[in-house]
Design a protein around this motif. Structure first.
Motif, short mmCIF file in Angstrom:
data_model
loop_
_atom_site.label_atom_id
_atom_site.label_comp_id
_atom_site.label_asym_id
_atom_site.label_seq_id
_atom_site.Cartn_x
_atom_site.Cartn_y
_atom_site.Cartn_z
N HIS A 222 -21.08 76.13 -33.74
CA HIS A 222 -19.81 76.60 -34.25
C HIS A 222 -19.17 75.48 -35.06
O HIS A 222 -19.66 74.35 -35.08
CB HIS A 222 -18.88 76.99 -33.09
CG HIS A 222 -18.70 75.87 -32.11
ND1 HIS A 222 -19.39 75.80 -30.91
CD2 HIS A 222 -17.93 74.72 -32.14
CE1 HIS A 222 -19.05 74.69 -30.26
NE2 HIS A 222 -18.17 74.03 -30.99
N ASN A 223 -18.07 75.79 -35.73
CA ASN A 223 -17.31 74.79 -36.47
C ASN A 223 -15.95 74.59 -35.79
O ASN A 223 -15.18 75.52 -35.62
CB ASN A 223 -17.08 75.25 -37.91
CG ASN A 223 -18.39 75.37 -38.68
OD1 ASN A 223 -19.28 74.54 -38.53
ND2 ASN A 223 -18.51 76.40 -39.50
N ARG A 224 -15.69 73.35 -35.38
CA ARG A 224 -14.42 73.04 -34.72
C ARG A 224 -14.05 71.59 -34.97
O ARG A 224 -14.88 70.69 -34.82
CB ARG A 224 -14.51 73.30 -33.22
CG ARG A 224 -13.20 73.00 -32.48
CD ARG A 224 -13.22 73.50 -31.05
NE ARG A 224 -14.26 72.84 -30.26
CZ ARG A 224 -14.48 73.09 -28.97
NH1 ARG A 224 -13.76 74.01 -28.35
NH2 ARG A 224 -15.44 72.46 -28.32
N LEU A 225 -12.80 71.38 -35.36
CA LEU A 225 -12.27 70.04 -35.59
C LEU A 225 -11.30 69.68 -34.48
O LEU A 225 -10.38 70.44 -34.17
CB LEU A 225 -11.54 69.97 -36.93
CG LEU A 225 -12.39 69.73 -38.18
CD1 LEU A 225 -11.54 69.96 -39.42
CD2 LEU A 225 -12.96 68.33 -38.19
N GLU A 275 -23.13 74.20 -43.02
CA GLU A 275 -22.82 75.33 -43.88
C GLU A 275 -21.54 75.08 -44.68
O GLU A 275 -20.75 74.19 -44.36
CB GLU A 275 -22.66 76.61 -43.05
CG GLU A 275 -21.54 76.53 -42.02
CD GLU A 275 -21.44 77.78 -41.17
OE1 GLU A 275 -22.39 78.58 -41.17
OE2 GLU A 275 -20.40 77.95 -40.51
N ARG A 276 -21.33 75.92 -45.69
CA ARG A 276 -20.17 75.78 -46.57
C ARG A 276 -18.86 75.84 -45.80
O ARG A 276 -17.93 75.07 -46.09
CB ARG A 276 -20.21 76.89 -47.63
CG ARG A 276 -19.00 76.88 -48.56
CD ARG A 276 -19.03 78.05 -49.52
NE ARG A 276 -17.88 78.04 -50.40
CZ ARG A 276 -16.68 78.51 -50.11
NH1 ARG A 276 -16.46 79.04 -48.89
NH2 ARG A 276 -15.70 78.45 -50.98
N ASP A 277 -18.75 76.76 -44.85
CA ASP A 277 -17.49 76.91 -44.12
C ASP A 277 -17.09 75.63 -43.40
O ASP A 277 -15.90 75.32 -43.29
CB ASP A 277 -17.61 78.05 -43.09
CG ASP A 277 -17.60 79.42 -43.75
OD1 ASP A 277 -17.32 79.49 -44.97
OD2 ASP A 277 -17.89 80.41 -43.06
N ALA A 278 -18.08 74.87 -42.92
CA ALA A 278 -17.78 73.61 -42.25
C ALA A 278 -17.18 72.61 -43.24
O ALA A 278 -16.21 71.91 -42.94
CB ALA A 278 -19.04 73.04 -41.61
N ALA A 279 -17.77 72.53 -44.43
CA ALA A 279 -17.24 71.62 -45.44
C ALA A 279 -15.82 71.99 -45.83
O ALA A 279 -14.94 71.12 -45.96
CB ALA A 279 -18.15 71.63 -46.67
N MET A 280 -15.57 73.28 -45.99
CA MET A 280 -14.23 73.71 -46.37
C MET A 280 -13.23 73.45 -45.25
O MET A 280 -12.06 73.13 -45.52
CB MET A 280 -14.25 75.20 -46.73
CG MET A 280 -15.17 75.55 -47.90
SD MET A 280 -14.92 74.53 -49.38
CE MET A 280 -13.24 75.00 -49.82
N MET A 281 -13.66 73.57 -44.01
CA MET A 281 -12.77 73.28 -42.87
C MET A 281 -12.36 71.81 -42.88
O MET A 281 -11.17 71.48 -42.71
CB MET A 281 -13.46 73.63 -41.56
CG MET A 281 -12.63 73.29 -40.33
SD MET A 281 -13.49 73.64 -38.77
CE MET A 281 -13.40 75.44 -38.76
N ALA A 282 -13.32 70.93 -43.07
CA ALA A 282 -13.02 69.50 -43.11
C ALA A 282 -12.12 69.17 -44.29
O ALA A 282 -11.14 68.41 -44.17
CB ALA A 282 -14.31 68.69 -43.16
N PHE A 283 -12.43 69.75 -45.45
CA PHE A 283 -11.65 69.47 -46.65
C PHE A 283 -10.19 69.90 -46.49
O PHE A 283 -9.28 69.23 -46.97
CB PHE A 283 -12.29 70.20 -47.83
CG PHE A 283 -11.52 70.09 -49.12
CD1 PHE A 283 -11.26 68.86 -49.69
CD2 PHE A 283 -11.03 71.23 -49.75
CE1 PHE A 283 -10.55 68.75 -50.86
CE2 PHE A 283 -10.32 71.13 -50.94
CZ PHE A 283 -10.08 69.89 -51.49
N SER A 284 -9.98 70.97 -45.74
CA SER A 284 -8.61 71.48 -45.56
C SER A 284 -7.73 70.53 -44.75
O SER A 284 -6.51 70.64 -44.80
CB SER A 284 -8.66 72.84 -44.86
OG SER A 284 -9.07 72.72 -43.49
#
Length: 288
Positions: A222-225, A275-284
């Motif tokens: 999953h993607n989680r920060l 995946e792309r969504d992970a990069a966008m999450m970090a960038f946000s």
């Protein structure tokens, strides 16, 4: 011998064995030392009077070379690189790393350039440590005036995540893919710099950026920060820092710099998929 001036992370190094420098140093060559600036380390070639030192640290640099460090009676350091099925090459450094002498054998054609490369990297690490600079095992990208660093164990996805930013976030460029330098500037700001040491990736950028965030990479389904408190970011940076942990002087200098970095730069534990969504999450989470 030919002398070369290198300018790395805002620091000048003077190297006598200029003709033994690989192409990764070319972007960091300087014509002269700027007015008001000083050379932090002078590296020459010559005879080394010490045959051995009190053991301080050992480690494997890679599959072909082993490193050992000892303390000499005058308070300096004796560094030896053992090449697998080959010769041993030595380097002496004064106690403050302002003066370094490489074995004359480092100038011989059969000495691997990787040995000279490692001697120069060590000289930079410990000379610049006295000027609030550290070398991190990280992959780093730059966008505009800001940069972010991805840290973590080998295989955690540092380089993968840098590539995702390059692919999906407009204006992103790779700054360094293995050993960027991070420096606390005179005005207290934190900058990350490209260096001549970028692992297997040919990315040798004589550029810098404001360090806007550090991500501790963890592979997950999953993607989680998760924001990191400064004390936890300090711990993660320490585990990613190139240093001699057994040397109290080095340890004190570098940990002091890491404490300043971790108190000012946002840090995150990043559980992620490649995946792309992970990069966008970090960038946000990065402030422009």
């Amino acid at each position: 011998m030919k002398e070369t001036i290198l300018y790395i992370a805002g620091h000048y190094l003077q190297v006598e064995a200029g003709e033994r420098l690989a192409a990764n140093y070319d972007p960091f060559r300087a014509v002269s030392v700027a007015d008001g600036e000083a050379v932090i380390c002078r590296i020459t070639c010559g005879e080394i009077s010490f045959s051995e030192g009190t053991p301080c640290e050992t480690g494997c640099l890679d599959r072909t070379e082993k490193l050992s460090v000892g303390r000499t009676p005058d308070g300096g350091y004796l560094v030896t690189v053992h090449v697998w099925q080959g010769a041993c090459y030595r380097m002496y450094a004064a106690a403050d790393w302002s003066r370094v002498v490489m074995d004359l054998r480092c100038m011989e054609p059969d000495c691997p350039l990787s040995v000279v490369n490692k001697f120069l990297m060590l000289s930079f690490i410990y000379a610049s440590a006295r000027r609030q600079t550290v070398l991190l095992h990280a992959s780093c990208v730059k966008r505009g005036n800001g940069g972010v660093a991805f840290i973590g164990h080998s295989g955690a996805g540092k380089s993968t995540h840098s590539r995702l930013w390059l692919q999906h976030i407009t204006g992103t460029r790779l700054l360094n893919d293995d050993q960027p330098a991070v420096r606390v500037e005179a005005d207290g700001t934190i900058r990350v710099y490209g260096t001549p040491w970028s692992g297997k990736t040919h990315c040798y950028q004589a550029e810098s950026a404001l360090l806007k965030g550090v991500f501790r990479m963890v592979q997950a389904p999953h993607n989680r920060l998760i924001p990191l408190q400064p004390v936890y970011l300090f711990r993660e940076l320490l585990s990613s820092c190139s240093m001699m942990k057994s040397d109290p002087v080095t340890f004190r200098l570098i940990t002091s710099t890491l404490a300043k970095i971790s108190s000012q730069v946002p840090g995150f534990l990043f559980e992620n998929l490649p995946e792309r969504d992970a990069a966008m999450m970090a960038f946000s989470r990065i402030k422009e």
